[in-house]
Design a protein around this motif. Structure first.
Motif, PDB file in Angstrom:
ATOM      1  N   MET A  82       0.850  -1.171   0.000  1.00 45.52           N
ATOM      2  CA  MET A  82       0.000   0.000   0.000  1.00 45.52           C
ATOM      3  C   MET A  82       0.897   1.235   0.000  1.00 45.52           C
ATOM      4  SD  MET A  82      -2.455   1.184   3.146  1.00 45.52           S
ATOM      5  CE  MET A  82      -3.861   2.135   2.679  1.00 45.52           C
ATOM      6  N   ARG A  83       0.622   2.132  -0.931  1.00 42.89           N
ATOM      7  CA  ARG A  83       1.372   3.387  -0.952  1.00 42.89           C
ATOM      8  C   ARG A  83       0.559   4.464  -0.234  1.00 42.89           C
ATOM      9  NH1 ARG A  83       2.269   5.174  -6.644  1.00 42.89           N
ATOM     10  NH2 ARG A  83       0.153   4.420  -6.822  1.00 42.89           N
ATOM     11  N   VAL A  84       1.259   5.265   0.559  1.00 48.70           N
ATOM     12  CA  VAL A  84       0.615   6.382   1.242  1.00 48.70           C
ATOM     13  C   VAL A  84       1.463   7.636   1.066  1.00 48.70           C
ATOM     14  CG1 VAL A  84      -0.591   4.989   2.989  1.00 48.70           C
ATOM     15  CG2 VAL A  84       1.704   5.844   3.480  1.00 48.70           C
ATOM     16  N   MET A  85       0.773   8.765   0.986  1.00 46.42           N
ATOM     17  CA  MET A  85       1.430  10.066   0.989  1.00 46.42           C
ATOM     18  C   MET A  85       1.263  10.603   2.408  1.00 46.42           C
ATOM     19  SD  MET A  85       3.096  12.330  -0.832  1.00 46.42           S
ATOM     20  CE  MET A  85       2.737  12.073  -2.547  1.00 46.42           C
ATOM     21  N   VAL A  86       2.362  10.983   2.997  1.00 45.18           N
ATOM     22  CA  VAL A  86       2.368  11.486   4.364  1.00 45.18           C
ATOM     23  C   VAL A  86       2.709  12.971   4.291  1.00 45.18           C
ATOM     24  CG1 VAL A  86       3.380  11.200   6.654  1.00 45.18           C
ATOM     25  CG2 VAL A  86       3.130   9.204   5.144  1.00 45.18           C
ATOM     26  N   PHE A  87       1.736  13.797   4.657  1.00 46.78           N
ATOM     27  CA  PHE A  87       1.883  15.250   4.547  1.00 46.78           C
ATOM     28  C   PHE A  87       2.249  15.860   5.889  1.00 46.78           C
ATOM     29  CE2 PHE A  87      -1.436  14.215   1.394  1.00 46.78           C
ATOM     30  CZ  PHE A  87      -0.851  14.733   0.253  1.00 46.78           C
ATOM     31  N   VAL A  88       3.284  16.677   5.908  1.00 50.62           N
ATOM     32  CA  VAL A  88       3.585  17.502   7.072  1.00 50.62           C
ATOM     33  C   VAL A  88       2.845  18.810   6.843  1.00 50.62           C
ATOM     34  CG1 VAL A  88       5.377  18.697   8.383  1.00 50.62           C
ATOM     35  CG2 VAL A  88       5.855  16.446   7.363  1.00 50.62           C
ATOM     36  N   LYS A  89       1.893  19.097   7.710  1.00 52.15           N
ATOM     37  CA  LYS A  89       1.078  20.293   7.540  1.00 52.15           C
ATOM     38  C   LYS A  89       1.896  21.536   7.917  1.00 52.15           C
ATOM     39  CE  LYS A  89      -2.799  19.644   6.608  1.00 52.15           C
ATOM     40  NZ  LYS A  89      -3.842  19.376   5.817  1.00 52.15           N
ATOM     41  N   ARG A 128      10.016   6.021  -0.161  1.00 53.45           N
ATOM     42  CA  ARG A 128      10.151   6.082  -1.610  1.00 53.45           C
ATOM     43  C   ARG A 128      10.607   7.468  -2.063  1.00 53.45           C
ATOM     44  NH1 ARG A 128      10.471   1.667  -0.770  1.00 53.45           N
ATOM     45  NH2 ARG A 128       9.067  -0.030  -1.238  1.00 53.45           N
ATOM     46  N   SER A 129      10.140   8.501  -1.361  1.00 55.48           N
ATOM     47  CA  SER A 129      10.489   9.878  -1.713  1.00 55.48           C
ATOM     48  C   SER A 129      10.147  10.766  -0.524  1.00 55.48           C
ATOM     49  CB  SER A 129       9.691  10.305  -2.950  1.00 55.48           C
ATOM     50  OG  SER A 129       9.967  11.637  -3.294  1.00 55.48           O
ATOM     51  N   ALA A 130      10.850  11.884  -0.410  1.00 56.59           N
ATOM     52  CA  ALA A 130      10.565  12.837   0.669  1.00 56.59           C
ATOM     53  C   ALA A 130      11.164  14.183   0.309  1.00 56.59           C
ATOM     54  CB  ALA A 130      11.153  12.345   1.990  1.00 56.59           C
ATOM     55  N   ASP A 131      10.511  15.243   0.758  1.00 56.68           N
ATOM     56  CA  ASP A 131      11.053  16.584   0.565  1.00 56.68           C
ATOM     57  C   ASP A 131      10.274  17.595   1.371  1.00 56.68           C
ATOM     58  OD1 ASP A 131      13.193  17.920  -0.759  1.00 56.68           O
ATOM     59  OD2 ASP A 131      12.671  16.804  -2.564  1.00 56.68           O
ATOM     60  N   GLY A 132      10.919  18.718   1.620  1.00 54.04           N
ATOM     61  CA  GLY A 132      10.259  19.850   2.243  1.00 54.04           C
ATOM     62  C   GLY A 132       9.867  20.844   1.161  1.00 54.04           C
ATOM     63  N   GLY A 148       5.730  19.758   3.718  1.00 58.91           N
ATOM     64  CA  GLY A 148       6.627  18.706   3.264  1.00 58.91           C
ATOM     65  C   GLY A 148       5.871  17.407   3.120  1.00 58.91           C
ATOM     66  N   TYR A 149       6.553  16.388   2.611  1.00 55.23           N
ATOM     67  CA  TYR A 149       5.871  15.115   2.378  1.00 55.23           C
ATOM     68  C   TYR A 149       6.858  13.959   2.370  1.00 55.23           C
ATOM     69  CZ  TYR A 149       7.901  14.885  -2.221  1.00 55.23           C
ATOM     70  OH  TYR A 149       8.816  14.800  -3.234  1.00 55.23           O
ATOM     71  N   TRP A 150       6.319  12.776   2.564  1.00 53.09           N
ATOM     72  CA  TRP A 150       6.995  11.509   2.310  1.00 53.09           C
ATOM     73  C   TRP A 150       6.065  10.685   1.437  1.00 53.09           C
ATOM     74  CZ3 TRP A 150       6.827  12.945   7.629  1.00 53.09           C
ATOM     75  CH2 TRP A 150       8.058  13.131   8.262  1.00 53.09           C
ATOM     76  N   GLY A 167       6.555  24.127  17.125  1.00 48.57           N
ATOM     77  CA  GLY A 167       5.468  24.015  18.090  1.00 48.57           C
ATOM     78  C   GLY A 167       4.523  22.908  17.694  1.00 48.57           C
ATOM     79  N   PRO A 168       3.253  23.033  18.085  1.00 50.54           N
ATOM     80  CA  PRO A 168       2.272  22.012  17.715  1.00 50.54           C
ATOM     81  C   PRO A 168       2.200  21.850  16.193  1.00 50.54           C
ATOM     82  CG  PRO A 168       1.350  23.523  19.336  1.00 50.54           C
ATOM     83  CD  PRO A 168       2.671  24.097  18.899  1.00 50.54           C
ATOM     84  N   SER A 169       2.015  20.611  15.755  1.00 51.31           N
ATOM     85  CA  SER A 169       1.943  20.353  14.318  1.00 51.31           C
ATOM     86  C   SER A 169       1.103  19.119  14.057  1.00 51.31           C
ATOM     87  CB  SER A 169       3.345  20.185  13.728  1.00 51.31           C
ATOM     88  OG  SER A 169       3.961  19.029  14.243  1.00 51.31           O
ATOM     89  N   GLU A 170       0.777  18.905  12.786  1.00 54.95           N
ATOM     90  CA  GLU A 170       0.019  17.735  12.374  1.00 54.95           C
ATOM     91  C   GLU A 170       0.661  17.089  11.163  1.00 54.95           C
ATOM     92  OE1 GLU A 170      -4.025  18.724  11.492  1.00 54.95           O
ATOM     93  OE2 GLU A 170      -4.508  19.180  13.583  1.00 54.95           O
ATOM     94  N   ILE A 171       0.504  15.777  11.091  1.00 52.01           N
ATOM     95  CA  ILE A 171       0.921  15.007   9.927  1.00 52.01           C
ATOM     96  C   ILE A 171      -0.302  14.243   9.451  1.00 52.01           C
ATOM     97  CG2 ILE A 171       2.326  13.092   9.106  1.00 52.01           C
ATOM     98  CD1 ILE A 171       4.536  14.014  10.979  1.00 52.01           C
ATOM     99  N   GLU A 172      -0.580  14.321   8.163  1.00 50.18           N
ATOM    100  CA  GLU A 172      -1.736  13.654   7.564  1.00 50.18           C
ATOM    101  C   GLU A 172      -1.259  12.502   6.691  1.00 50.18           C
ATOM    102  OE1 GLU A 172      -5.116  14.803   4.224  1.00 50.18           O
ATOM    103  OE2 GLU A 172      -4.281  16.396   5.465  1.00 50.18           O
ATOM    104  N   ILE A 173      -1.957  11.387   6.758  1.00 53.27           N
ATOM    105  CA  ILE A 173      -1.628  10.194   5.963  1.00 53.27           C
ATOM    106  C   ILE A 173      -2.783   9.927   5.011  1.00 53.27           C
ATOM    107  CG2 ILE A 173      -1.019   7.761   6.022  1.00 53.27           C
ATOM    108  CD1 ILE A 173      -0.435   8.214   9.079  1.00 53.27           C
TER     109      ILE A 173
END
Length: 119
Positions: free
Chosen positions: A1-8, A41-45, A78-80, A103-109
């Motif tokens: 399963m491929r997922v995109m992980v977003f750093v908000k 597989r890939s990542a960047d800011g 950013g993302y992975w 500070g506070p942050s969220e990551i979305e999958i």
């Protein structure tokens, strides 16, 4: 399963505030763990939205909107791209992540569509 992980994005990331040397090092170690586990597989800011543009579509017309964009919490900093067994594995890996912001942050999958979804 491929997922995109977003750093908000946060107000700090939208200001262009770069992470501390300690956070860069911690994220580097975390990314190395992802590589060793065969997940990454890939990542960047991403630069702040002030450096970006949006193209709005309405039928045949196109209009360009210059950044910065409002609603910081809806932006991505950013993302992975990961290959995982399932969503539970993705959540487990995100929980291991150093806080990517000052500070506070969220990551979305979000799962990516696979060809099997269309059959």
């Amino acid at each position: 399963m491929r997922v995109m992980v977003f750093v908000k994005a946060t107000e700090d990331s939208e200001k262009g505030t770069l992470p501390s040397a300690e956070l860069f090092e911690a994220m580097g170690k975390y990314n190395e763990e992802l590589i060793k586990a065969g997940i990454l597989r890939s990542a960047d800011g991403l630069k702040p939205s002030s450096a970006g543009k949006r193209v709005a579509f309405d039928g045949p017309s196109r209009s360009v909107i210059d950044g910065p964009f409002t609603e910081t919490r809806e932006l991505v900093a950013g993302y992975w791209l990961w290959e995982v067994k399932d969503m539970d594995e993705a959540v487990a890996w995100v929980k291991r992540c150093p806080n990517p912001m000052l500070g506070p942050s969220e990551i979305e999958i979000r799962p990516l569509y696979e060809m099997s979804d269309f059959q």
